[in-house]
Motif scaffolding. Sequence first.
Motif, short mmCIF file in Angstrom:
data_model
loop_
_atom_site.label_atom_id
_atom_site.label_comp_id
_atom_site.label_asym_id
_atom_site.label_seq_id
_atom_site.Cartn_x
_atom_site.Cartn_y
_atom_site.Cartn_z
N THR A 51 45.31 33.92 48.50
CA THR A 51 46.70 34.18 48.10
C THR A 51 46.89 35.66 47.79
OG1 THR A 51 47.00 31.98 47.21
CG2 THR A 51 48.43 33.69 46.32
N ALA A 52 47.90 36.27 48.44
CA ALA A 52 48.30 37.64 48.08
C ALA A 52 49.45 37.50 47.10
CB ALA A 52 48.74 38.39 49.33
N ALA A 53 49.23 37.93 45.86
CA ALA A 53 50.25 37.74 44.82
C ALA A 53 51.26 38.88 44.81
CB ALA A 53 49.56 37.65 43.45
N CYS A 54 50.99 39.94 45.57
CA CYS A 54 51.88 41.11 45.52
C CYS A 54 51.56 41.99 46.71
CB CYS A 54 51.64 41.91 44.24
SG CYS A 54 49.96 42.58 44.13
N ASN A 55 52.38 43.03 46.93
CA ASN A 55 51.89 44.07 47.83
C ASN A 55 51.52 45.27 46.96
OD1 ASN A 55 54.32 45.47 47.30
ND2 ASN A 55 55.35 44.29 48.89
N SER A 56 50.57 46.05 47.42
CA SER A 56 50.09 47.18 46.61
C SER A 56 49.58 48.28 47.54
CB SER A 56 48.96 46.74 45.67
OG SER A 56 48.48 47.85 44.93
N ALA A 57 49.71 49.52 47.07
CA ALA A 57 49.27 50.68 47.86
C ALA A 57 48.12 51.41 47.18
CB ALA A 57 50.46 51.63 48.04
N ILE A 58 47.53 50.80 46.16
CA ILE A 58 46.57 51.56 45.34
C ILE A 58 45.15 51.49 45.89
CG2 ILE A 58 45.56 51.74 43.02
CD1 ILE A 58 48.25 50.67 41.93
N THR A 59 44.62 50.26 46.06
CA THR A 59 43.22 50.10 46.47
C THR A 59 43.12 49.04 47.56
OG1 THR A 59 42.32 50.79 44.33
CG2 THR A 59 40.95 49.30 45.62
N LEU A 227 33.23 54.36 39.37
CA LEU A 227 32.90 53.15 40.14
C LEU A 227 33.57 51.91 39.58
CD1 LEU A 227 29.10 53.84 40.76
CD2 LEU A 227 30.99 54.14 42.38
N HIS A 228 34.06 52.01 38.33
CA HIS A 228 34.70 50.83 37.70
C HIS A 228 36.20 51.01 37.59
CE1 HIS A 228 30.51 50.14 36.35
NE2 HIS A 228 30.87 48.88 36.28
N ALA A 229 36.75 52.09 38.19
CA ALA A 229 38.14 52.47 37.90
C ALA A 229 39.16 51.45 38.39
CB ALA A 229 38.43 53.84 38.51
N ASP A 230 38.98 50.94 39.60
CA ASP A 230 39.97 50.00 40.11
C ASP A 230 39.37 49.15 41.23
OD1 ASP A 230 42.84 49.72 42.10
OD2 ASP A 230 42.65 48.94 40.06
N HIS A 231 39.95 47.95 41.42
CA HIS A 231 39.34 47.08 42.43
C HIS A 231 40.31 46.02 42.92
CE1 HIS A 231 35.64 45.11 44.21
NE2 HIS A 231 35.56 46.39 44.53
N GLU A 232 41.47 46.43 43.38
CA GLU A 232 42.51 45.52 43.90
C GLU A 232 42.96 44.52 42.81
OE1 GLU A 232 41.79 43.17 47.32
OE2 GLU A 232 41.55 44.82 48.72
N GLN A 233 43.18 43.28 43.23
CA GLN A 233 43.81 42.29 42.34
C GLN A 233 42.74 41.39 41.70
OE1 GLN A 233 46.90 42.99 41.90
NE2 GLN A 233 46.85 44.43 43.61
N ASN A 234 41.68 42.00 41.14
CA ASN A 234 40.65 41.20 40.46
C ASN A 234 41.25 40.47 39.27
OD1 ASN A 234 40.19 43.06 37.95
ND2 ASN A 234 40.42 44.36 39.75
N ALA A 235 40.46 39.62 38.65
CA ALA A 235 41.00 38.72 37.60
C ALA A 235 41.69 39.49 36.48
CB ALA A 235 39.86 37.87 37.04
N SER A 238 44.94 41.23 37.80
CA SER A 238 45.98 40.21 38.01
C SER A 238 46.54 39.74 36.67
CB SER A 238 45.40 39.02 38.78
OG SER A 238 44.90 39.46 40.02
N THR A 239 45.69 39.71 35.65
CA THR A 239 46.15 39.35 34.30
C THR A 239 47.14 40.40 33.78
OG1 THR A 239 44.03 38.28 33.81
CG2 THR A 239 45.39 38.93 31.91
N VAL A 240 46.80 41.67 33.97
CA VAL A 240 47.69 42.75 33.51
C VAL A 240 49.03 42.63 34.23
CG1 VAL A 240 48.04 45.26 33.53
CG2 VAL A 240 45.83 44.31 32.86
N ARG A 241 49.00 42.35 35.53
CA ARG A 241 50.25 42.22 36.28
C ARG A 241 51.07 41.01 35.78
NH1 ARG A 241 51.42 44.51 41.46
NH2 ARG A 241 50.01 46.22 42.03
N LEU A 242 50.38 39.89 35.54
CA LEU A 242 51.12 38.69 35.12
C LEU A 242 51.75 38.92 33.75
CD1 LEU A 242 51.89 35.81 35.93
CD2 LEU A 242 49.80 35.00 34.81
N VAL A 243 51.00 39.51 32.83
CA VAL A 243 51.55 39.79 31.50
C VAL A 243 52.68 40.82 31.62
CG1 VAL A 243 51.01 40.77 29.22
CG2 VAL A 243 49.40 39.20 30.32
#
Length: 430
Positions: A51-59, A227-235, A238-243
């Motif tokens: 499931t793609a929950a959004c479109n994004s241009a970041i990672t 190396l830990h800065a960002d990683h698409e729609q990980n859990a 996705s939580t930050v986006r939902l909140v």
Amino acid sequence: MADNTVHLSLEGTDESIELPVYSGTVGPRVIDVRALSKVGYFTYDPGFVSTAACNSAITYIDGAKGMLLHRGYPIDELAKHSNYLELGYLLFYGELPTKEQYEQFANIIRYHTLVHEQVHNFFKGFRRDAHPMAIMCGTVGALAGFYHDSLEASSEHDRKVAAHRLVAKMPTLAAMTYKYSIGQPFSYPRNDLDYAANFLHMMFSTPCEEYKVNPVLARAMDRIFMLHADHEQNASTSTVRLVGSTGANPFACISAGIAALWGPAHGGANEAVLAMLDEIGDDSEENIQRFVDRAKDKEDPFRLMGFGHRVYRNFDPRAKVMKETCDEVLSELGVADDPKLKIAKRLEQIALEDDYFVERKLYPNVDFYSGIILRAIGIPSNMFTVIFAMARTIGWISHWNEMVSPGSVKIGRPRQLYVGSDFRHYPADK
Ligand code: SDX
């Protein structure tokens, strides 16, 4: 704008529906299924595997190739040529900064590293042995009580100021959780040190003597942050986006992301890797093989922590850079023959040869080597996920900013397949 369509027809009926298909810059196309609810259907995808929950241009992650792109730039090139603050600017603003833009951004961060003195009082309410992630969840969410001038998601000014404050203050709060846990006084940030060196200073300096930051360790720390800065729609993202979709303020959103990251299947894995290496104990071949067999046994809950990934079906590109960094740090500190590292390297070798892992494409992920580096630097394992949260903050706030900046955000509200009782009356004889 759809660039294709799919037709869905249901067996045994003359029902059919046409659904738009969209293509991104690269990666799998998506089927827009929103119209299904109008004809009485939902899609079913526990764990959002497809499931793609959004479109994004970041990672963007290419799991098959083991490739990770931040705004199009591959992580291995960024790790080699860039640094965490420049990567942070790229993630949040979308382009690499000019020299002037970088200097300005670095100065903004540098002059926002202090936290309000009242924040120090929060710590006294925690037991000294409280898990640092519990303290981080609490103190980061509480920052909303201090910064009433940067809470409005609809204001570009507020969004930028909140992002700057969070990136600047996370290392300060993280180091404070460590100092509190060992009963030492907090070390204030220093404006003459860069981001990673300042973090090591706040972690390890004491009022009793000058603490000199080892540049090799500072560079390794900066690379771990990258190396830990960002990683698409990980859990956690996705939580930050939902909140954030509810209109919650950015500090509350980041606090929710911290809570999600804490789980051992996600950001808690780096701490779990060290616990696993300690549990394995001796590096004898038969002992290591015994644990590998346990990881393959469905009856045994034991898993090889630091292995596997929802998206990567190849080496996690971050694990490769992390492994190089691990070798650099251990040789700098003269602990190249660390027994835990020997067990880790043997586990990696077995996983690359054993059919169980090869068939399931279970490779070392970003968490596999990071714990060994952090422990070698002298950071306790209960701080590992705190460091992951610090680093991921720029990713979380960039995704939050991307989601809320157009203004109208649809609140996230998944549906379900209901399998409970059908309608029934309350028993009259109760
Ligand atoms: C992070 O999403 C992200 O991007 C996360 C992250 C980020 O930067 O944000 O990359 C950070 O969270 C990295 C992952 C850290 N977690 C761990 O290292 C914990 C150990 N890994 C597993 O829990 C697991 O691999 C996951 C959670 C990472 C992925 O789980 P999936 O995609 O749901 O895969 P799965 O559980 O369906 O496993 C598929 C098969 C199963 O076997 P079968 O049922 O097919 O027989 O592989 C097996 C699993 O049992 N398996 C493992 C295993 N991971 C999966 N078997 C042994 N050891 C493992 N580690």
